[in-house]
Design an enzyme around this catalytic site. Structure first.
Site, PDB file in Angstrom:
ATOM      1  N   TYR A  26       0.820  -1.211   0.000  1.00 12.38           N
ATOM      2  CA  TYR A  26       0.000   0.000   0.000  1.00 12.38           C
ATOM      3  C   TYR A  26       0.856   1.264   0.000  1.00 12.38           C
ATOM      4  O   TYR A  26       0.405   2.317  -0.440  1.00 12.38           O
ATOM      5  CB  TYR A  26      -0.907   0.043   1.242  1.00 12.38           C
ATOM      6  N   LYS A  65       3.809 -14.802   2.063  1.00 10.14           N
ATOM      7  CA  LYS A  65       4.015 -15.455   0.770  1.00 10.14           C
ATOM      8  C   LYS A  65       5.534 -15.599   0.618  1.00 10.14           C
ATOM      9  O   LYS A  65       6.152 -15.132  -0.349  1.00 10.14           O
ATOM     10  CB  LYS A  65       3.384 -14.606  -0.345  1.00 10.14           C
ATOM     11  N   ASP A  80     -12.020  -9.614   4.810  1.00 12.48           N
ATOM     12  CA  ASP A  80     -13.295  -9.585   4.066  1.00 12.48           C
ATOM     13  C   ASP A  80     -13.800 -11.010   3.838  1.00 12.48           C
ATOM     14  O   ASP A  80     -14.998 -11.277   3.933  1.00 12.48           O
ATOM     15  CB  ASP A  80     -13.139  -8.889   2.698  1.00 12.48           C
ATOM     16  N   ASP A 110      -6.188  -7.279   4.532  1.00 13.35           N
ATOM     17  CA  ASP A 110      -7.382  -6.657   3.941  1.00 13.35           C
ATOM     18  C   ASP A 110      -8.261  -7.719   3.296  1.00 13.35           C
ATOM     19  O   ASP A 110      -9.468  -7.807   3.556  1.00 13.35           O
ATOM     20  CB  ASP A 110      -6.932  -5.621   2.897  1.00 13.35           C
ATOM     21  N   ASP A 170      -2.260 -18.101   0.316  1.00 14.48           N
ATOM     22  CA  ASP A 170      -3.248 -18.799  -0.516  1.00 14.48           C
ATOM     23  C   ASP A 170      -3.873 -19.955   0.258  1.00 14.48           C
ATOM     24  O   ASP A 170      -5.094 -20.138   0.257  1.00 14.48           O
ATOM     25  CB  ASP A 170      -2.637 -19.251  -1.867  1.00 14.48           C
TER      26      ASP A 170
HETATM   27  C1  IPM Z   1     -10.319  -1.235   4.217  1.00 11.86           C
HETATM   28  C2  IPM Z   1     -10.410  -0.714   2.794  1.00 11.86           C
HETATM   29  C3  IPM Z   1      -9.216   0.179   2.514  1.00 11.86           C
HETATM   30  C4  IPM Z   1      -7.982  -0.710   2.534  1.00 11.86           C
HETATM   31  C5  IPM Z   1      -9.256   0.979   1.216  1.00 11.86           C
HETATM   32  C6  IPM Z   1     -10.521   1.774   1.069  1.00 11.86           C
HETATM   33  C7  IPM Z   1      -8.072   1.891   1.117  1.00 11.86           C
HETATM   34  O1  IPM Z   1     -10.528  -1.750   1.890  1.00 11.86           O
HETATM   35  O2  IPM Z   1     -10.250  -0.442   5.156  1.00 11.86           O
HETATM   36  O3  IPM Z   1     -10.346  -2.458   4.394  1.00 11.86           O
HETATM   37  O4  IPM Z   1      -7.684  -1.388   1.541  1.00 11.86           O
HETATM   38  O5  IPM Z   1      -7.304  -0.711   3.552  1.00 11.86           O
HETATM   39 MN    MN Z   2     -10.880  -3.684   2.824  1.00  8.58          MN
END
Ligand code: IPM
Ligand code: MN
Ligand code: NAD
Length: 354
Positions: A141, A188, A248, A244, A220
């Protein structure tokens, strides 16, 4: 006690879910006499529209004056032109970086009344209790970046320094000490040099925590194990990008992205608290978003920045009881459930707060 909390609603469903969390914070402040002072500021696309900057100086100043920040979400199709040099997400990334919020804690729990709402079998979910510790101010990032300037090539660089890995590793091991004494480090290392540095550094830090069990898992395979044996994880320590993505994925365990809160913290008590989900443009403006992630983020704020574990628990119990009563926003309602609005769900949490 008095404390200053800055609300940064942002874009899409951000304002809807932050408003829900604000109502919960205001009620909690009355019930527990917290003396919370709430203010609002601009971030993301909303700040670009008003001030031409996704993190304007006025917002930075308001953050500096606050004890903690509760953020909604940033971004959306209106500001997603890939050729635009300014993006809402840059505001959030700068906020994390400028305030040195290097640790992002993402707890994943499954409310008992929700086990039938997740796509996984109920028997896999009952004991799920994972804490993702995501490195937040390094990795791909923030490494050197080159946009395509017409040459037909662009790059991003995954960079980690030993000191960056060390400090996030300590957050994970310390958390494991207060939990079930296991850390799964994700990397990784079979391909990437930065990830070999990651793994070596984690091993070195682990020597200071002989009572904590450590496993290294390639990212993975980790994505697969999360679905196959989610209750086998305690603390999952991950670089920025992998954390990240995996968190999710783990939201499916809790039933929806709308369920999971997060805390972004650094060395002091200051922190930024936000749902892990985004601005959900597909449902924004309709009053149907699940406010749970934002409300639980407010609970994390009270626990981590204000030291009020008791109030945080009160809020978490009220959310749990609301789900137990059968209330469900659309994202977790299932085919036959009765669907409630953001407002109705929040009203139930307010009623059950004590
Ligand atoms: C999160 C989001 C952010 C990230 C984006 C919006 C920059 O996906 O907070 O999880 O990737 O960190
Ligand atoms: Mn995110
Ligand atoms: P998203 O998280 O916004 O939405 C993914 C899916 O989850 C959608 O179907 C959405 O309706 C659903 N969802 C998310 N939150 C929900 C909630 N509270 N209640 C019910 N359903 C919910 O991800 P996306 O669509 O990939 O991204 C949209 C925008 O959000 C992008 O601009 C992205 O950069 C941004 N984003 C911001 C943050 C943040 O501010 N921290 C996090 C992730 C994505």
């Amino acid at each position: 006690m008095t404390a200053r909390i800055l609300l940064l609603p942002g874009d899409g469903v951000g304002p809807e879910v932050v408003d829900a969390a604000r109502r919960v914070l205001e009620r909690a402040s009355e019930l527990w006499r917290l003396g919370l002072e709430l203010e609002s500021g601009l971030i993301g696309g909303a700040a670009m529209d008003m001030e031409g900057d996704p993190l304007p100086p006025s917002t930075v100043a308001a953050c500096k004056a606050a004890d903690a920040v509760l953020l909604g979400a940033v971004g959306g199709p209106r500001w997603s032109d890939p050729s635009s040099p300014v993006r809402p997400e840059q505001g959030l990334l700068r906020l994390r970086r400028d305030f040195d919020l290097f640790a992002n804690l993402r707890p994943v729990r499954v409310f008992p009344s929700m086990v039938d709402r997740a796509p996984l079998r109920a028997d896999l979910l009952s004991d799920v209790d994972i804490l993702f510790v995501r490195e937040l101010t390094g990795g791909i990032y923030f490494g050197a970046r080159q946009e395509d300037d017409g040459s037909g090539e662009a790059h991003d660089t995954m960079t980690y320094r030993t000191s960056e890995v060390e400090r996030i590793a300590r957050v994970a091991f310390e958390a494991a000490r207060r939990r079930r004494h296991r850390v799964t480090s994700v990397d990784k290392a079979n391909v990437l040099a930065s990830m070999r540095l990651w793994r070596r550094t984690i091993d070195r830090v682990a020597a200071d925590y002989p009572e904590i069990g450590l496993e290294h898992v390639l990212v993975d395979a980790c994505a697969m194990y999360l679905m196959q044996r989610p209750s086998g994880f305690d603390v999952v320590l991950a670089p920025n990008c992998f954390g990240d993505i995996l968190s999710d994925e783990a939201a499916t365990l809790a039933g929806s992205l709308g369920m999971l809160p997060s805390a972004s913290i650094g060395h002091g008590n200051f922190g930024v608290y936000e749902p892990i989900h985004g601005s959900a443009p597909d449902i924004a403006g309709r009053g149907v978003a699940n406010p749970t992630a934002a409300i639980l983020s407010a609970a994390l704020l009270l626990r981590h920045s204000l030291g009020r574990d008791d109030v945080a628990r009160g809020i978490e119990e009220a959310v749990k009881a609301s789900f137990a009563s059968g209330l469900r926003t659309a994202d977790v309602a299932g085919p036959n459930g009765r669907i409630c609005s953001t407002d109705e769900f929040t009203g139930s949490v307010l009623d059950l707060l004590e």
